[in-house]
Design a protein around this motif. Sequence first.
Motif, PDB file in Angstrom:
ATOM      1  N   LEU A  40       0.500  -0.690  -0.289  1.00  0.00           N
ATOM      2  CA  LEU A  40      -0.235  -0.150  -0.111  1.00  0.00           C
ATOM      3  C   LEU A  40       0.846   1.686  -0.012  1.00  0.00           C
ATOM      4  O   LEU A  40       1.912   0.848   0.778  1.00  0.00           O
ATOM      5  CB  LEU A  40      -0.621  -0.008   1.497  1.00  0.00           C
ATOM      6  CG  LEU A  40      -0.053   0.426   2.535  1.00  0.00           C
ATOM      7  CD1 LEU A  40      -1.496   0.510   3.787  1.00  0.00           C
ATOM      8  CD2 LEU A  40       0.542  -0.975   3.009  1.00  0.00           C
ATOM      9  N   ASP A  41       0.002   2.563  -0.181  1.00  0.00           N
ATOM     10  CA  ASP A  41       0.835   3.716  -0.573  1.00  0.00           C
ATOM     11  C   ASP A  41       0.457   4.816   0.865  1.00  0.00           C
ATOM     12  O   ASP A  41      -0.121   5.831   0.689  1.00  0.00           O
ATOM     13  CB  ASP A  41       1.116   3.961  -1.763  1.00  0.00           C
ATOM     14  CG  ASP A  41       2.206   5.292  -1.398  1.00  0.00           C
ATOM     15  OD1 ASP A  41       2.912   5.481  -0.496  1.00  0.00           O
ATOM     16  OD2 ASP A  41       2.063   6.205  -2.941  1.00  0.00           O
ATOM     17  N   LEU A  42       1.140   4.181   2.233  1.00  0.00           N
ATOM     18  CA  LEU A  42       0.772   5.120   3.000  1.00  0.00           C
ATOM     19  C   LEU A  42       1.558   6.101   3.347  1.00  0.00           C
ATOM     20  O   LEU A  42       0.866   6.806   3.604  1.00  0.00           O
ATOM     21  CB  LEU A  42       0.355   3.437   4.796  1.00  0.00           C
ATOM     22  CG  LEU A  42       0.654   5.126   5.329  1.00  0.00           C
ATOM     23  CD1 LEU A  42      -1.139   5.176   5.719  1.00  0.00           C
ATOM     24  CD2 LEU A  42       0.584   3.832   7.358  1.00  0.00           C
ATOM     25  N   ASP A  43       2.420   6.182   2.687  1.00  0.00           N
ATOM     26  CA  ASP A  43       3.120   7.978   2.626  1.00  0.00           C
ATOM     27  C   ASP A  43       2.722   8.228   2.634  1.00  0.00           C
ATOM     28  O   ASP A  43       2.061   9.368   2.013  1.00  0.00           O
ATOM     29  CB  ASP A  43       4.735   7.141   2.549  1.00  0.00           C
ATOM     30  CG  ASP A  43       5.366   6.394   2.957  1.00  0.00           C
ATOM     31  OD1 ASP A  43       5.783   6.809   3.878  1.00  0.00           O
ATOM     32  OD2 ASP A  43       6.022   5.833   2.813  1.00  0.00           O
ATOM     33  N   SER A  44       1.688   7.963   0.469  1.00  0.00           N
ATOM     34  CA  SER A  44       1.187   9.680   0.493  1.00  0.00           C
ATOM     35  C   SER A  44       0.217  10.144   1.182  1.00  0.00           C
ATOM     36  O   SER A  44      -0.384  11.364   0.730  1.00  0.00           O
ATOM     37  CB  SER A  44       0.278   8.741  -1.110  1.00  0.00           C
ATOM     38  OG  SER A  44      -0.672   9.275  -1.599  1.00  0.00           O
TER      39      SER A  44
END
Lengths: 136, 140
Positions: B124-128
């Motif tokens: 997943l792209d939690l950083d986004s």
Amino acid sequence: MSEQNHGFSHRWFDEVWNKGNEGAIDSLRHTGAIAYGFPSADSALTTEGFKEAYRQFKSVFSEIHVTIDEEVVQGDHVACRWTATGLHTGDGLGFPATRKRIAFSGASFMHLRDGKLADAWNFFDFTKVIQELREP
Amino acid sequence: MSHSHHEFVVRWFDEVWNKGREEAIDEMAQPDAQCFGFPQPESVLNHEEFKAYVREFRHTFTHIHIKVDETVSEGYRVAVRWTGTMKHTGSGLGFAPTGRTVTIIGMSLLHLRDGLISKGWNALDLDSAVTHLSAISARH
């Protein structure tokens, strides 16, 4: 049905990404297919849009290699997790090439129809990859 | 088999994330289970570390709802893609809560042993989402 779909994710990533064979996009993918989550989490690309993003990605990164770590197949649905490596040699991200090696992991879900890609969903933390490239 | 795997995954997200029932982690995952790729791509959490992180996450985000969009199952393995919505109400990210609701899409690939999770990989792209919330927080 699912027998012949085993290995599809290997074929796709090998041909399209590892060998850089753009023609394989047309031979392995239906014209109307949509690719979600590449290059950004909110992307939804048609074939032409995908090809554009693919060329853009390859102009920024070279020596791209994707290894399939695991593939799960149920009928026409294929899920895989993968590890990608590459070398940052292009300026297309809005900052100069760093020549840093990148490695990131992600996953793709693929829906197939008649053995070709109908739709695909991709998941990876590209935000982090870019953050790491920006670090001095 | 695949039907029961689908039900299992729906129950996992429902109990652990939507209802926030921490005991469900003990009931549904092996004591030696390992979690990869959550919260960060390089994370590796054991059973207790995973429980602790879920608790921490729930201090930062409330109104968590994870919807299972699809499962793909083969043998002892099940892959799931999901859509999560949650409200940013805590300061655990290192900046003030924004009160915003964010949507995060992602996937998990689970290995089951004796009907319980033994390993789980996540992408997943939690950083986004964090970058987005951080920018909003900085403006206020």
